[in-house]
Design a protein around this motif. Sequence first.
Motif, short mmCIF file in Angstrom:
data_model
loop_
_atom_site.label_atom_id
_atom_site.label_comp_id
_atom_site.label_asym_id
_atom_site.label_seq_id
_atom_site.Cartn_x
_atom_site.Cartn_y
_atom_site.Cartn_z
N ILE A 1 1.10 -11.82 -0.93
CA ILE A 1 0.54 -11.62 0.41
C ILE A 1 1.28 -12.45 1.48
CG2 ILE A 1 -1.46 -12.35 1.80
CD1 ILE A 1 -3.24 -10.87 -0.06
N PRO A 2 1.60 -13.74 1.27
CA PRO A 2 2.34 -14.48 2.31
C PRO A 2 3.67 -13.82 2.68
CG PRO A 2 1.43 -16.00 0.71
CD PRO A 2 1.22 -14.64 0.15
N SER A 3 4.39 -13.33 1.66
CA SER A 3 5.67 -12.66 1.94
C SER A 3 5.45 -11.35 2.67
CB SER A 3 6.42 -12.39 0.62
OG SER A 3 6.75 -13.59 -0.02
N LEU A 4 4.40 -10.61 2.29
CA LEU A 4 4.13 -9.34 2.94
C LEU A 4 3.80 -9.54 4.43
CD1 LEU A 4 1.97 -7.40 0.30
CD2 LEU A 4 4.45 -7.61 0.50
N ILE A 5 2.98 -10.55 4.72
CA ILE A 5 2.62 -10.83 6.12
C ILE A 5 3.85 -11.27 6.91
CG2 ILE A 5 1.24 -12.28 7.63
CD1 ILE A 5 -0.88 -12.38 5.45
N SER A 6 4.68 -12.12 6.30
CA SER A 6 5.88 -12.60 6.98
C SER A 6 6.83 -11.45 7.29
CB SER A 6 6.58 -13.65 6.10
OG SER A 6 7.77 -14.10 6.71
N TYR A 7 7.06 -10.57 6.33
CA TYR A 7 7.95 -9.43 6.55
C TYR A 7 7.36 -8.46 7.58
CZ TYR A 7 10.88 -10.74 2.57
OH TYR A 7 11.74 -11.40 1.73
N THR A 8 6.04 -8.30 7.56
CA THR A 8 5.40 -7.41 8.53
C THR A 8 5.56 -7.94 9.95
OG1 THR A 8 3.78 -6.72 6.86
CG2 THR A 8 3.24 -6.28 9.17
N ALA B 1 7.16 7.90 14.74
CA ALA B 1 8.57 7.57 14.48
C ALA B 1 8.72 6.15 13.95
CB ALA B 1 9.38 7.74 15.77
N LEU B 2 8.07 5.18 14.59
CA LEU B 2 8.14 3.79 14.14
C LEU B 2 7.48 3.62 12.78
CD1 LEU B 2 7.43 1.74 17.38
CD2 LEU B 2 9.58 1.90 16.13
N GLY B 3 6.34 4.30 12.58
CA GLY B 3 5.62 4.16 11.32
C GLY B 3 6.43 4.68 10.14
N ILE B 4 7.01 5.87 10.28
CA ILE B 4 7.78 6.45 9.18
C ILE B 4 9.04 5.64 8.90
CG2 ILE B 4 9.03 8.49 8.41
CD1 ILE B 4 5.99 8.79 8.42
N HIS B 5 9.77 5.28 9.95
CA HIS B 5 11.00 4.51 9.74
C HIS B 5 10.71 3.15 9.11
CE1 HIS B 5 15.08 3.05 10.45
NE2 HIS B 5 14.53 1.93 10.88
N SER B 6 9.64 2.48 9.54
CA SER B 6 9.34 1.15 9.03
C SER B 6 8.87 1.18 7.58
CB SER B 6 8.26 0.49 9.91
OG SER B 6 8.73 0.31 11.23
N ILE B 7 8.40 2.34 7.11
CA ILE B 7 8.03 2.45 5.69
C ILE B 7 9.25 2.15 4.81
CG2 ILE B 7 7.41 4.10 3.88
CD1 ILE B 7 5.47 5.37 5.82
N GLY B 8 10.39 2.70 5.21
CA GLY B 8 11.61 2.47 4.43
C GLY B 8 12.03 1.01 4.43
N GLN B 9 11.95 0.34 5.59
CA GLN B 9 12.36 -1.06 5.67
C GLN B 9 11.36 -1.99 4.99
OE1 GLN B 9 15.32 -1.90 6.87
NE2 GLN B 9 14.96 -4.04 6.28
N LEU B 10 10.07 -1.82 5.30
CA LEU B 10 9.06 -2.68 4.68
C LEU B 10 8.95 -2.42 3.18
CD1 LEU B 10 6.17 -2.69 7.33
CD2 LEU B 10 7.74 -4.55 6.77
N GLY B 11 9.07 -1.16 2.78
CA GLY B 11 9.03 -0.86 1.35
C GLY B 11 10.13 -1.58 0.59
N LYS B 12 11.32 -1.66 1.18
CA LYS B 12 12.44 -2.38 0.55
C LYS B 12 12.14 -3.88 0.45
CE LYS B 12 17.37 -3.36 1.23
NZ LYS B 12 17.21 -4.83 1.36
N LEU B 13 11.67 -4.46 1.56
CA LEU B 13 11.39 -5.89 1.57
C LEU B 13 10.22 -6.23 0.65
CD1 LEU B 13 11.76 -6.53 5.41
CD2 LEU B 13 13.40 -7.10 3.63
N PHE B 14 9.19 -5.40 0.66
CA PHE B 14 8.03 -5.65 -0.21
C PHE B 14 8.43 -5.55 -1.69
CE2 PHE B 14 4.58 -4.19 3.03
CZ PHE B 14 4.92 -5.26 3.84
N SER B 15 9.27 -4.58 -2.03
CA SER B 15 9.69 -4.42 -3.42
C SER B 15 10.50 -5.62 -3.90
CB SER B 15 10.50 -3.13 -3.59
OG SER B 15 11.73 -3.21 -2.87
#
Length: 267
Positions: A196-203, A148-162
């Motif tokens: 990568i710095p932004s990806l780690i920070s958002y993660t 549940a957490l993994g699937i939902h977080s794909i939507g949030q992290l995908g938005k922030l990463f994009s």
Amino acid sequence: MAQQEIKKSWLSRYSFVFWIIIIGFIYYWSITSLSFSGLQASAGSVTKSIIHGLFHPQWNYFYDGSGEDLFTQILQTLAIAFLGIFISSILSLPFAFWAARTDRKHKIHWRSTSGKVVLVFVRAFPEIVLAIMFIKAVGPGSFAGVLALGIHSIGQLGKLFSESIETMDTGANEALQSAGGNKLDVLFLATIPNIIPSLISYTLYQFEIAVRSASILGMVGAGGIGTPLLFAIQTRDWSKVGIILVGIIVMVTLIDFISGTLRKKLS
């Protein structure tokens, strides 16, 4: 011409009145839509019991070696959040590149628009709804919470990463292309190191949210500290509720502090 300028200045000067009316209407509609049936007769005694339990927690529940104690359940909650974010941080990268708009020549970019629509669709399902669905599919327990957490977080992290991909400095990409680098060279030698710095920070930020969510998912049977918390509330064991809430507060506070410190170093 002068009349048009006067009209524009009048509209810009008093446009706040329009927004005040709109906001006031929204507040009025929200308040009148609520149905308040009053407090129950037992509200006072229940409130006193809750407060007494919070200030007199059941300390012997912290650790007793049974595997059902507070310490073990908190570790399980952290494991659920960590695994969920670990899965989503990897799977969200392809979605991020799909949704990122790097071509500004056209007003409508069908590739990035379709990617954004998919991410919005994924984010539309709350974690608790996904947890209930996965419990029906894989059974109750921690695995359902991780999914549940993994699937939902794909939507949030995908938005922030994009968004990180869209706003990154493209100087290194252009330099590598002018030197004869192909698309894979640009991706692995310029784009990914740049973001990568932004990806780690958002993660890390999403991990903070996942820890809070994992504390709740147990209430529907998805593992973690939420399960004993629900049982303690149902049995009105307020001293046990108190120690569980103390454990959640300490856990969330430490995670927020550690994550915030790491994100400051990355910025």
